[in-house]
Write an enzyme that holds these catalytic residues in place. Structure first.
Site, mmCIF file in Angstrom:
data_model
loop_
_atom_site.group_PDB
_atom_site.id
_atom_site.type_symbol
_atom_site.label_atom_id
_atom_site.label_comp_id
_atom_site.label_asym_id
_atom_site.label_seq_id
_atom_site.Cartn_x
_atom_site.Cartn_y
_atom_site.Cartn_z
ATOM 1 N N ASN A 12 -5.992 2.903 -12.803
ATOM 2 C CA ASN A 12 -4.931 2.051 -12.293
ATOM 3 C C ASN A 12 -3.567 2.455 -12.607
ATOM 4 O O ASN A 12 -3.236 3.380 -13.545
ATOM 5 C CB ASN A 12 -5.173 0.793 -13.128
ATOM 6 C CG ASN A 12 -4.142 -0.334 -12.758
ATOM 7 O OD1 ASN A 12 -3.952 -0.600 -11.632
ATOM 8 N ND2 ASN A 12 -3.342 -0.751 -13.633
ATOM 9 N N HIS A 56 0.306 1.660 -13.129
ATOM 10 C CA HIS A 56 0.990 0.324 -13.819
ATOM 11 C C HIS A 56 2.384 0.663 -13.699
ATOM 12 O O HIS A 56 2.899 1.955 -14.349
ATOM 13 C CB HIS A 56 0.696 -0.213 -15.188
ATOM 14 C CG HIS A 56 1.439 -1.252 -15.751
ATOM 15 N ND1 HIS A 56 1.171 -2.577 -15.429
ATOM 16 C CD2 HIS A 56 2.566 -1.345 -16.632
ATOM 17 C CE1 HIS A 56 1.908 -3.442 -15.751
ATOM 18 N NE2 HIS A 56 2.614 -2.591 -16.626
ATOM 19 N N GLY A 77 0.933 -1.182 0.133
ATOM 20 C CA GLY A 77 0.134 -0.009 0.025
ATOM 21 C C GLY A 77 0.770 1.253 0.081
ATOM 22 O O GLY A 77 0.325 2.261 0.582
HETATM 23 C C1 GAR Z 1 3.226 -1.080 -7.502
HETATM 24 O O1 GAR Z 1 4.353 -1.022 -8.051
HETATM 25 C C2 GAR Z 1 1.863 -0.930 -8.673
HETATM 26 O O2 GAR Z 1 2.364 -0.036 -9.748
HETATM 27 C C3 GAR Z 1 1.912 -2.631 -9.198
HETATM 28 O O3 GAR Z 1 2.353 -3.018 -7.782
HETATM 29 C C4 GAR Z 1 2.948 -2.314 -6.714
HETATM 30 C C5 GAR Z 1 1.986 -2.286 -5.312
HETATM 31 O O4 GAR Z 1 2.895 -1.594 -4.495
HETATM 32 N N1 GAR Z 1 0.785 -2.858 -9.618
HETATM 33 C C6 GAR Z 1 0.856 -3.610 -10.465
HETATM 34 O O5 GAR Z 1 1.692 -4.299 -11.157
HETATM 35 C C7 GAR Z 1 -0.496 -3.661 -11.378
HETATM 36 N N2 GAR Z 1 -0.575 -4.426 -12.682
HETATM 37 P P1 GAR Z 1 1.984 -0.773 -3.277
HETATM 38 O O6 GAR Z 1 1.008 -1.888 -2.722
HETATM 39 O O7 GAR Z 1 3.131 -0.744 -2.408
HETATM 40 O O8 GAR Z 1 1.501 0.205 -3.890
#
Ligand code: GAR
Length: 201
Positions: A110, A112, A14
């Protein structure tokens, strides 16, 4: 002016949720209010971040439901109970159906961790994205915030920011740089852009 009520959907640490919370607190999302955090599994650190910020949260777990349709019906229910008008997927690791997405057309975004259309689509999530970028040998990567449509990572792009790949990068090092230099900056900015549009609609 009524603020757009935003739900942030998470699956993990998060840090992007934290960036949104901090941005709202700093007055940088004046047209939006984070009204709910929904996690796809219990015990994730994102839930602690929500609690600390005093934001209501819930868990809707795919495995608690017999099929995707009933899982999504439960998710929709929670969102409706809280009067949610806009969704931010912030490290949400489940792909939602076209049926669900239709409910939030042009109201769901979203983040990415790559420059779409590179390193995106099915199977490209989290660290895998950075592994793929390093394996390919690109010298520049970054992050993208886009609207969610029925094509994975295929919706209209709202903001992108480039980040250099450096010699000696590991997927973990690159992930951290992309978060710090791109995701945590453009996600709150994009949230405000969309929240503003919706609040004026
Ligand atoms: C982030 O890097 C986000 O961009 C990626 O997961 C991570 C979550 O980190 N999302 C994806 O890959 C979606 N396709 P977080 O929980 O610390 O925000």
């Amino acid at each position: 002016m009524a603020k757009t009520k935003i739900a942030v959907l998470v699956s993990g640490g998060g840090t992007n949720l934290q960036a949104l919370i901090d941005a709202e607190k700093a007055g940088n999302i004046p047209h939006g209010e984070i009204a709910l955090v929904v996690a796809s599994k219990p015990g994730v650190f994102a839930l602690e971040r929500a609690a600390k910020a005093g934001i209501p949260s819930g868990v809707v777990e795919r495995k608690s439901y017999p099929d995707k349709a009933s899982f999504e019906a439960a998710l929709l229910d929670v969102l409706e109970q809280h009067g949610i008008q806009m969704i931010v997927l912030a490290g949400f690791m489940l792909v939602l159906s076209a049926d669900f997405i239709r409910h939030f057309e042009n109201r769901m975004i979203n983040v990415h961790p790559a420059l779409i259309p590179s390193f995106c689509g099915d199977g490209f999530y989290g660290l895998h994205v950075h592994e793929a970028a390093l394996n390919y040998g690109v010298k520049v990567t970054g992050a993208t915030v886009h609207f969610v449509n029925e094509v994975t990572d295929g919706g209209k792009i709202i903001l992108q920011k480039a980040v250099d790949v450096l010699d000696g990068d590991t997927p973990e090092i690159l992930q951290k740089r992309v978060m710090e230099q791109a995701e945590w900056i453009i996600l709150p900015q994009a949230a405000e852009i969309v929240a503003k549009q919706l609040s004026e609609a």
